[in-house]
Scaffold this active site. Sequence first.
Site, mmCIF file in Angstrom:
data_model
loop_
_atom_site.group_PDB
_atom_site.id
_atom_site.type_symbol
_atom_site.label_atom_id
_atom_site.label_comp_id
_atom_site.label_asym_id
_atom_site.label_seq_id
_atom_site.Cartn_x
_atom_site.Cartn_y
_atom_site.Cartn_z
ATOM 1 C CD GLU A 94 40.968 -17.148 -11.900
ATOM 2 O OE1 GLU A 94 41.371 -16.751 -10.838
ATOM 3 O OE2 GLU A 94 41.862 -17.856 -12.548
ATOM 4 N N GLY A 117 37.542 -11.301 -7.713
ATOM 5 C CA GLY A 117 37.661 -10.399 -6.771
ATOM 6 C C GLY A 117 36.490 -8.872 -6.918
ATOM 7 N N GLY A 141 33.599 -14.940 -8.523
ATOM 8 C CA GLY A 141 33.119 -15.710 -7.831
ATOM 9 C C GLY A 141 31.512 -14.928 -7.084
ATOM 10 N NE ARG A 142 33.323 -11.415 -2.242
ATOM 11 C CZ ARG A 142 33.691 -11.721 -0.978
ATOM 12 N NH1 ARG A 142 32.602 -11.524 -0.017
ATOM 13 N NH2 ARG A 142 34.816 -12.183 -0.591
ATOM 14 N NE ARG A 202 31.432 -13.248 3.403
ATOM 15 C CZ ARG A 202 31.332 -12.009 3.763
ATOM 16 N NH1 ARG A 202 29.964 -11.810 3.950
ATOM 17 N NH2 ARG A 202 32.109 -11.341 3.038
ATOM 18 C CE1 TYR A 229 34.879 -17.443 -1.590
ATOM 19 C CE2 TYR A 229 33.804 -15.530 -2.073
ATOM 20 C CZ TYR A 229 34.637 -16.228 -2.128
ATOM 21 O OH TYR A 229 35.445 -16.409 -3.615
ATOM 22 C CE1 TYR A 264 37.484 -13.820 5.762
ATOM 23 C CE2 TYR A 264 35.033 -13.922 5.090
ATOM 24 C CZ TYR A 264 36.503 -14.341 4.756
ATOM 25 O OH TYR A 264 36.877 -15.281 4.143
ATOM 26 C CB CYS A 292 29.370 -23.424 23.076
ATOM 27 S SG CYS A 292 27.639 -24.527 23.343
ATOM 28 C CD GLU A 293 33.532 -21.351 19.820
ATOM 29 O OE1 GLU A 293 34.256 -20.223 20.084
ATOM 30 O OE2 GLU A 293 34.072 -22.365 19.837
HETATM 31 C C1 LIG Z 1 38.795 -16.785 -4.375
HETATM 32 C C2 LIG Z 1 39.568 -16.908 -5.987
HETATM 33 C C3 LIG Z 1 38.565 -16.206 -6.973
HETATM 34 C C4 LIG Z 1 37.307 -15.648 -6.659
HETATM 35 O O1 LIG Z 1 37.212 -14.670 -5.839
HETATM 36 P P1 LIG Z 1 35.890 -13.693 -5.755
HETATM 37 O O2 LIG Z 1 36.429 -12.586 -4.654
HETATM 38 O O3 LIG Z 1 34.772 -14.592 -5.102
HETATM 39 O O4 LIG Z 1 35.405 -13.369 -6.999
HETATM 40 C C5 LIG Z 1 39.213 -16.247 -8.089
HETATM 41 N N1 LIG Z 1 40.325 -16.611 -8.280
HETATM 42 C C6 LIG Z 1 41.073 -17.218 -7.335
HETATM 43 C C7 LIG Z 1 42.526 -17.666 -7.783
HETATM 44 C C8 LIG Z 1 40.709 -17.245 -6.114
HETATM 45 O O5 LIG Z 1 41.395 -17.657 -5.303
#
Ligand SMILES: *Cc1c(COP(=O)(O)O)cnc(C)c1O
Length: 403
Positions: free
Chosen positions: A259, A225, A261-262, A298, A357, A302, A328-329
């Site tokens: 965890e 997150g 990601g982004r 995105r 994403y 969002y 076409c949107e």
């Molecule tokens: C989507 C997700 C992440 C990664 O979120 P980011 O905002 O990309 O860091 C980590 N853990 C879980 C359980 C998720 O669903």
Amino acid sequence: MINFKQLVNEYKTPLYVYDLDYMTSQYNALKGAFKGKKSLLAYAVKANSNLSVVKHFADLGAGADCVSIGEVRRAFLAGIPNYKIIFSGVGKSDDEIREAIEKDILYINVESEAELGRVELIAKELNTSCRISIRVNPNIDPKTHPYISTGLHANKFGVDLNTAKRMYIFANNSQNLDPIGIHFHIGSQLTQLDPIRESAEIVADLIRSLASIKIELKFFDIGGGLGVQYKDEKTILPYDYAQAIFSTLTALDLTIVCEPGRFLTANAGYFLTKVLYEKQNGDKKFVIVDGAMNDLIRPALYNAYHKIEAITESVLEPRKVDIVGPVCESGDFFAKDYLLPELAHNDILVIHSAGSYGFGMGSNYNTRGRSAEVAVQDGKARLIRRRESFEDIIALELEFLQN
Ligand SMILES: *Cc1c(COP(=O)(O)O)cnc(C)c1O
């Protein structure tokens, strides 16, 4: 500096480009912040699931956080060892749970009492015991976009504290469940530290209360997150993030699992698209490009902001334009009222912060093939996914066509 023009000449558009060296520096910055404590960075595969990207993180020592068995299989293919793989998500099927147990991954993040029952039953059928962690929903407002907020009781994710405690007691008494971790993930694109610290405190208190009844957990999974800068957001520094987590763990000896990601991939990625036409409708000026919402959804989903840079000979004053695709949107836009100079056919637009994403949320809507993906590392570019052809798109239907 990546030579976007050269990449477009070689690989055409629309095109995703990922700077693997940037991913490395983000990984090292975050890993470094947890120095002195046991930690595992489990890359959230959904953010950018290209096999070569996942392998890049595997080589750096990362684990993987997966939200489907498909992602678990990707993680294995990319070389992430079983003992670094986590399986999360609110809706795991029996088949997915079975395969995860058979593959002996680190743990399954369980998100409901009903799921815990299924996991126990399947582990029993397999005559084994399954390592689990329980996702706690701390009911904290993460102050992010509602679609990516996950830590409130109004969201579908995790269980409340009392339910979690009941589930740990149940798991601890089961022959087929081995509770080893606790998990929370309150949302994505987090830019404020307080909600994270508060959630960590709530969860750490639960760990202590479980320890007092002899349920000793080993993994403190703080989810992902961590936000990134798309425009001018102030983001959380890895050091401050780690210190906030440490501050909640006094007298606890746990491995911290994170965890991201982004944080690891968003600003490593660029989406390249070419200008097709300009057009004026009343007061409105449109730049029509060859990429679309099926490539990068995105902005449509969002209303997300992406910085856009034009590679052009144009020396004219910027004016406000909507940058739109061929789909076409009316939701098919990359930006609205964005300042760009007058553009010519085949000028290139570089859409920034597209490494998370982006491709993964792509589709074949309007029978458009998905973009190619290219990785850049040590100044060298290589293709990591070829462009989808019409034959690729049609393959799964063609054999069923009746005449
Ligand atoms: C989507 C997700 C992440 C990664 O979120 P980011 O905002 O990309 O860091 C980590 N853990 C879980 C359980 C998720 O669903």
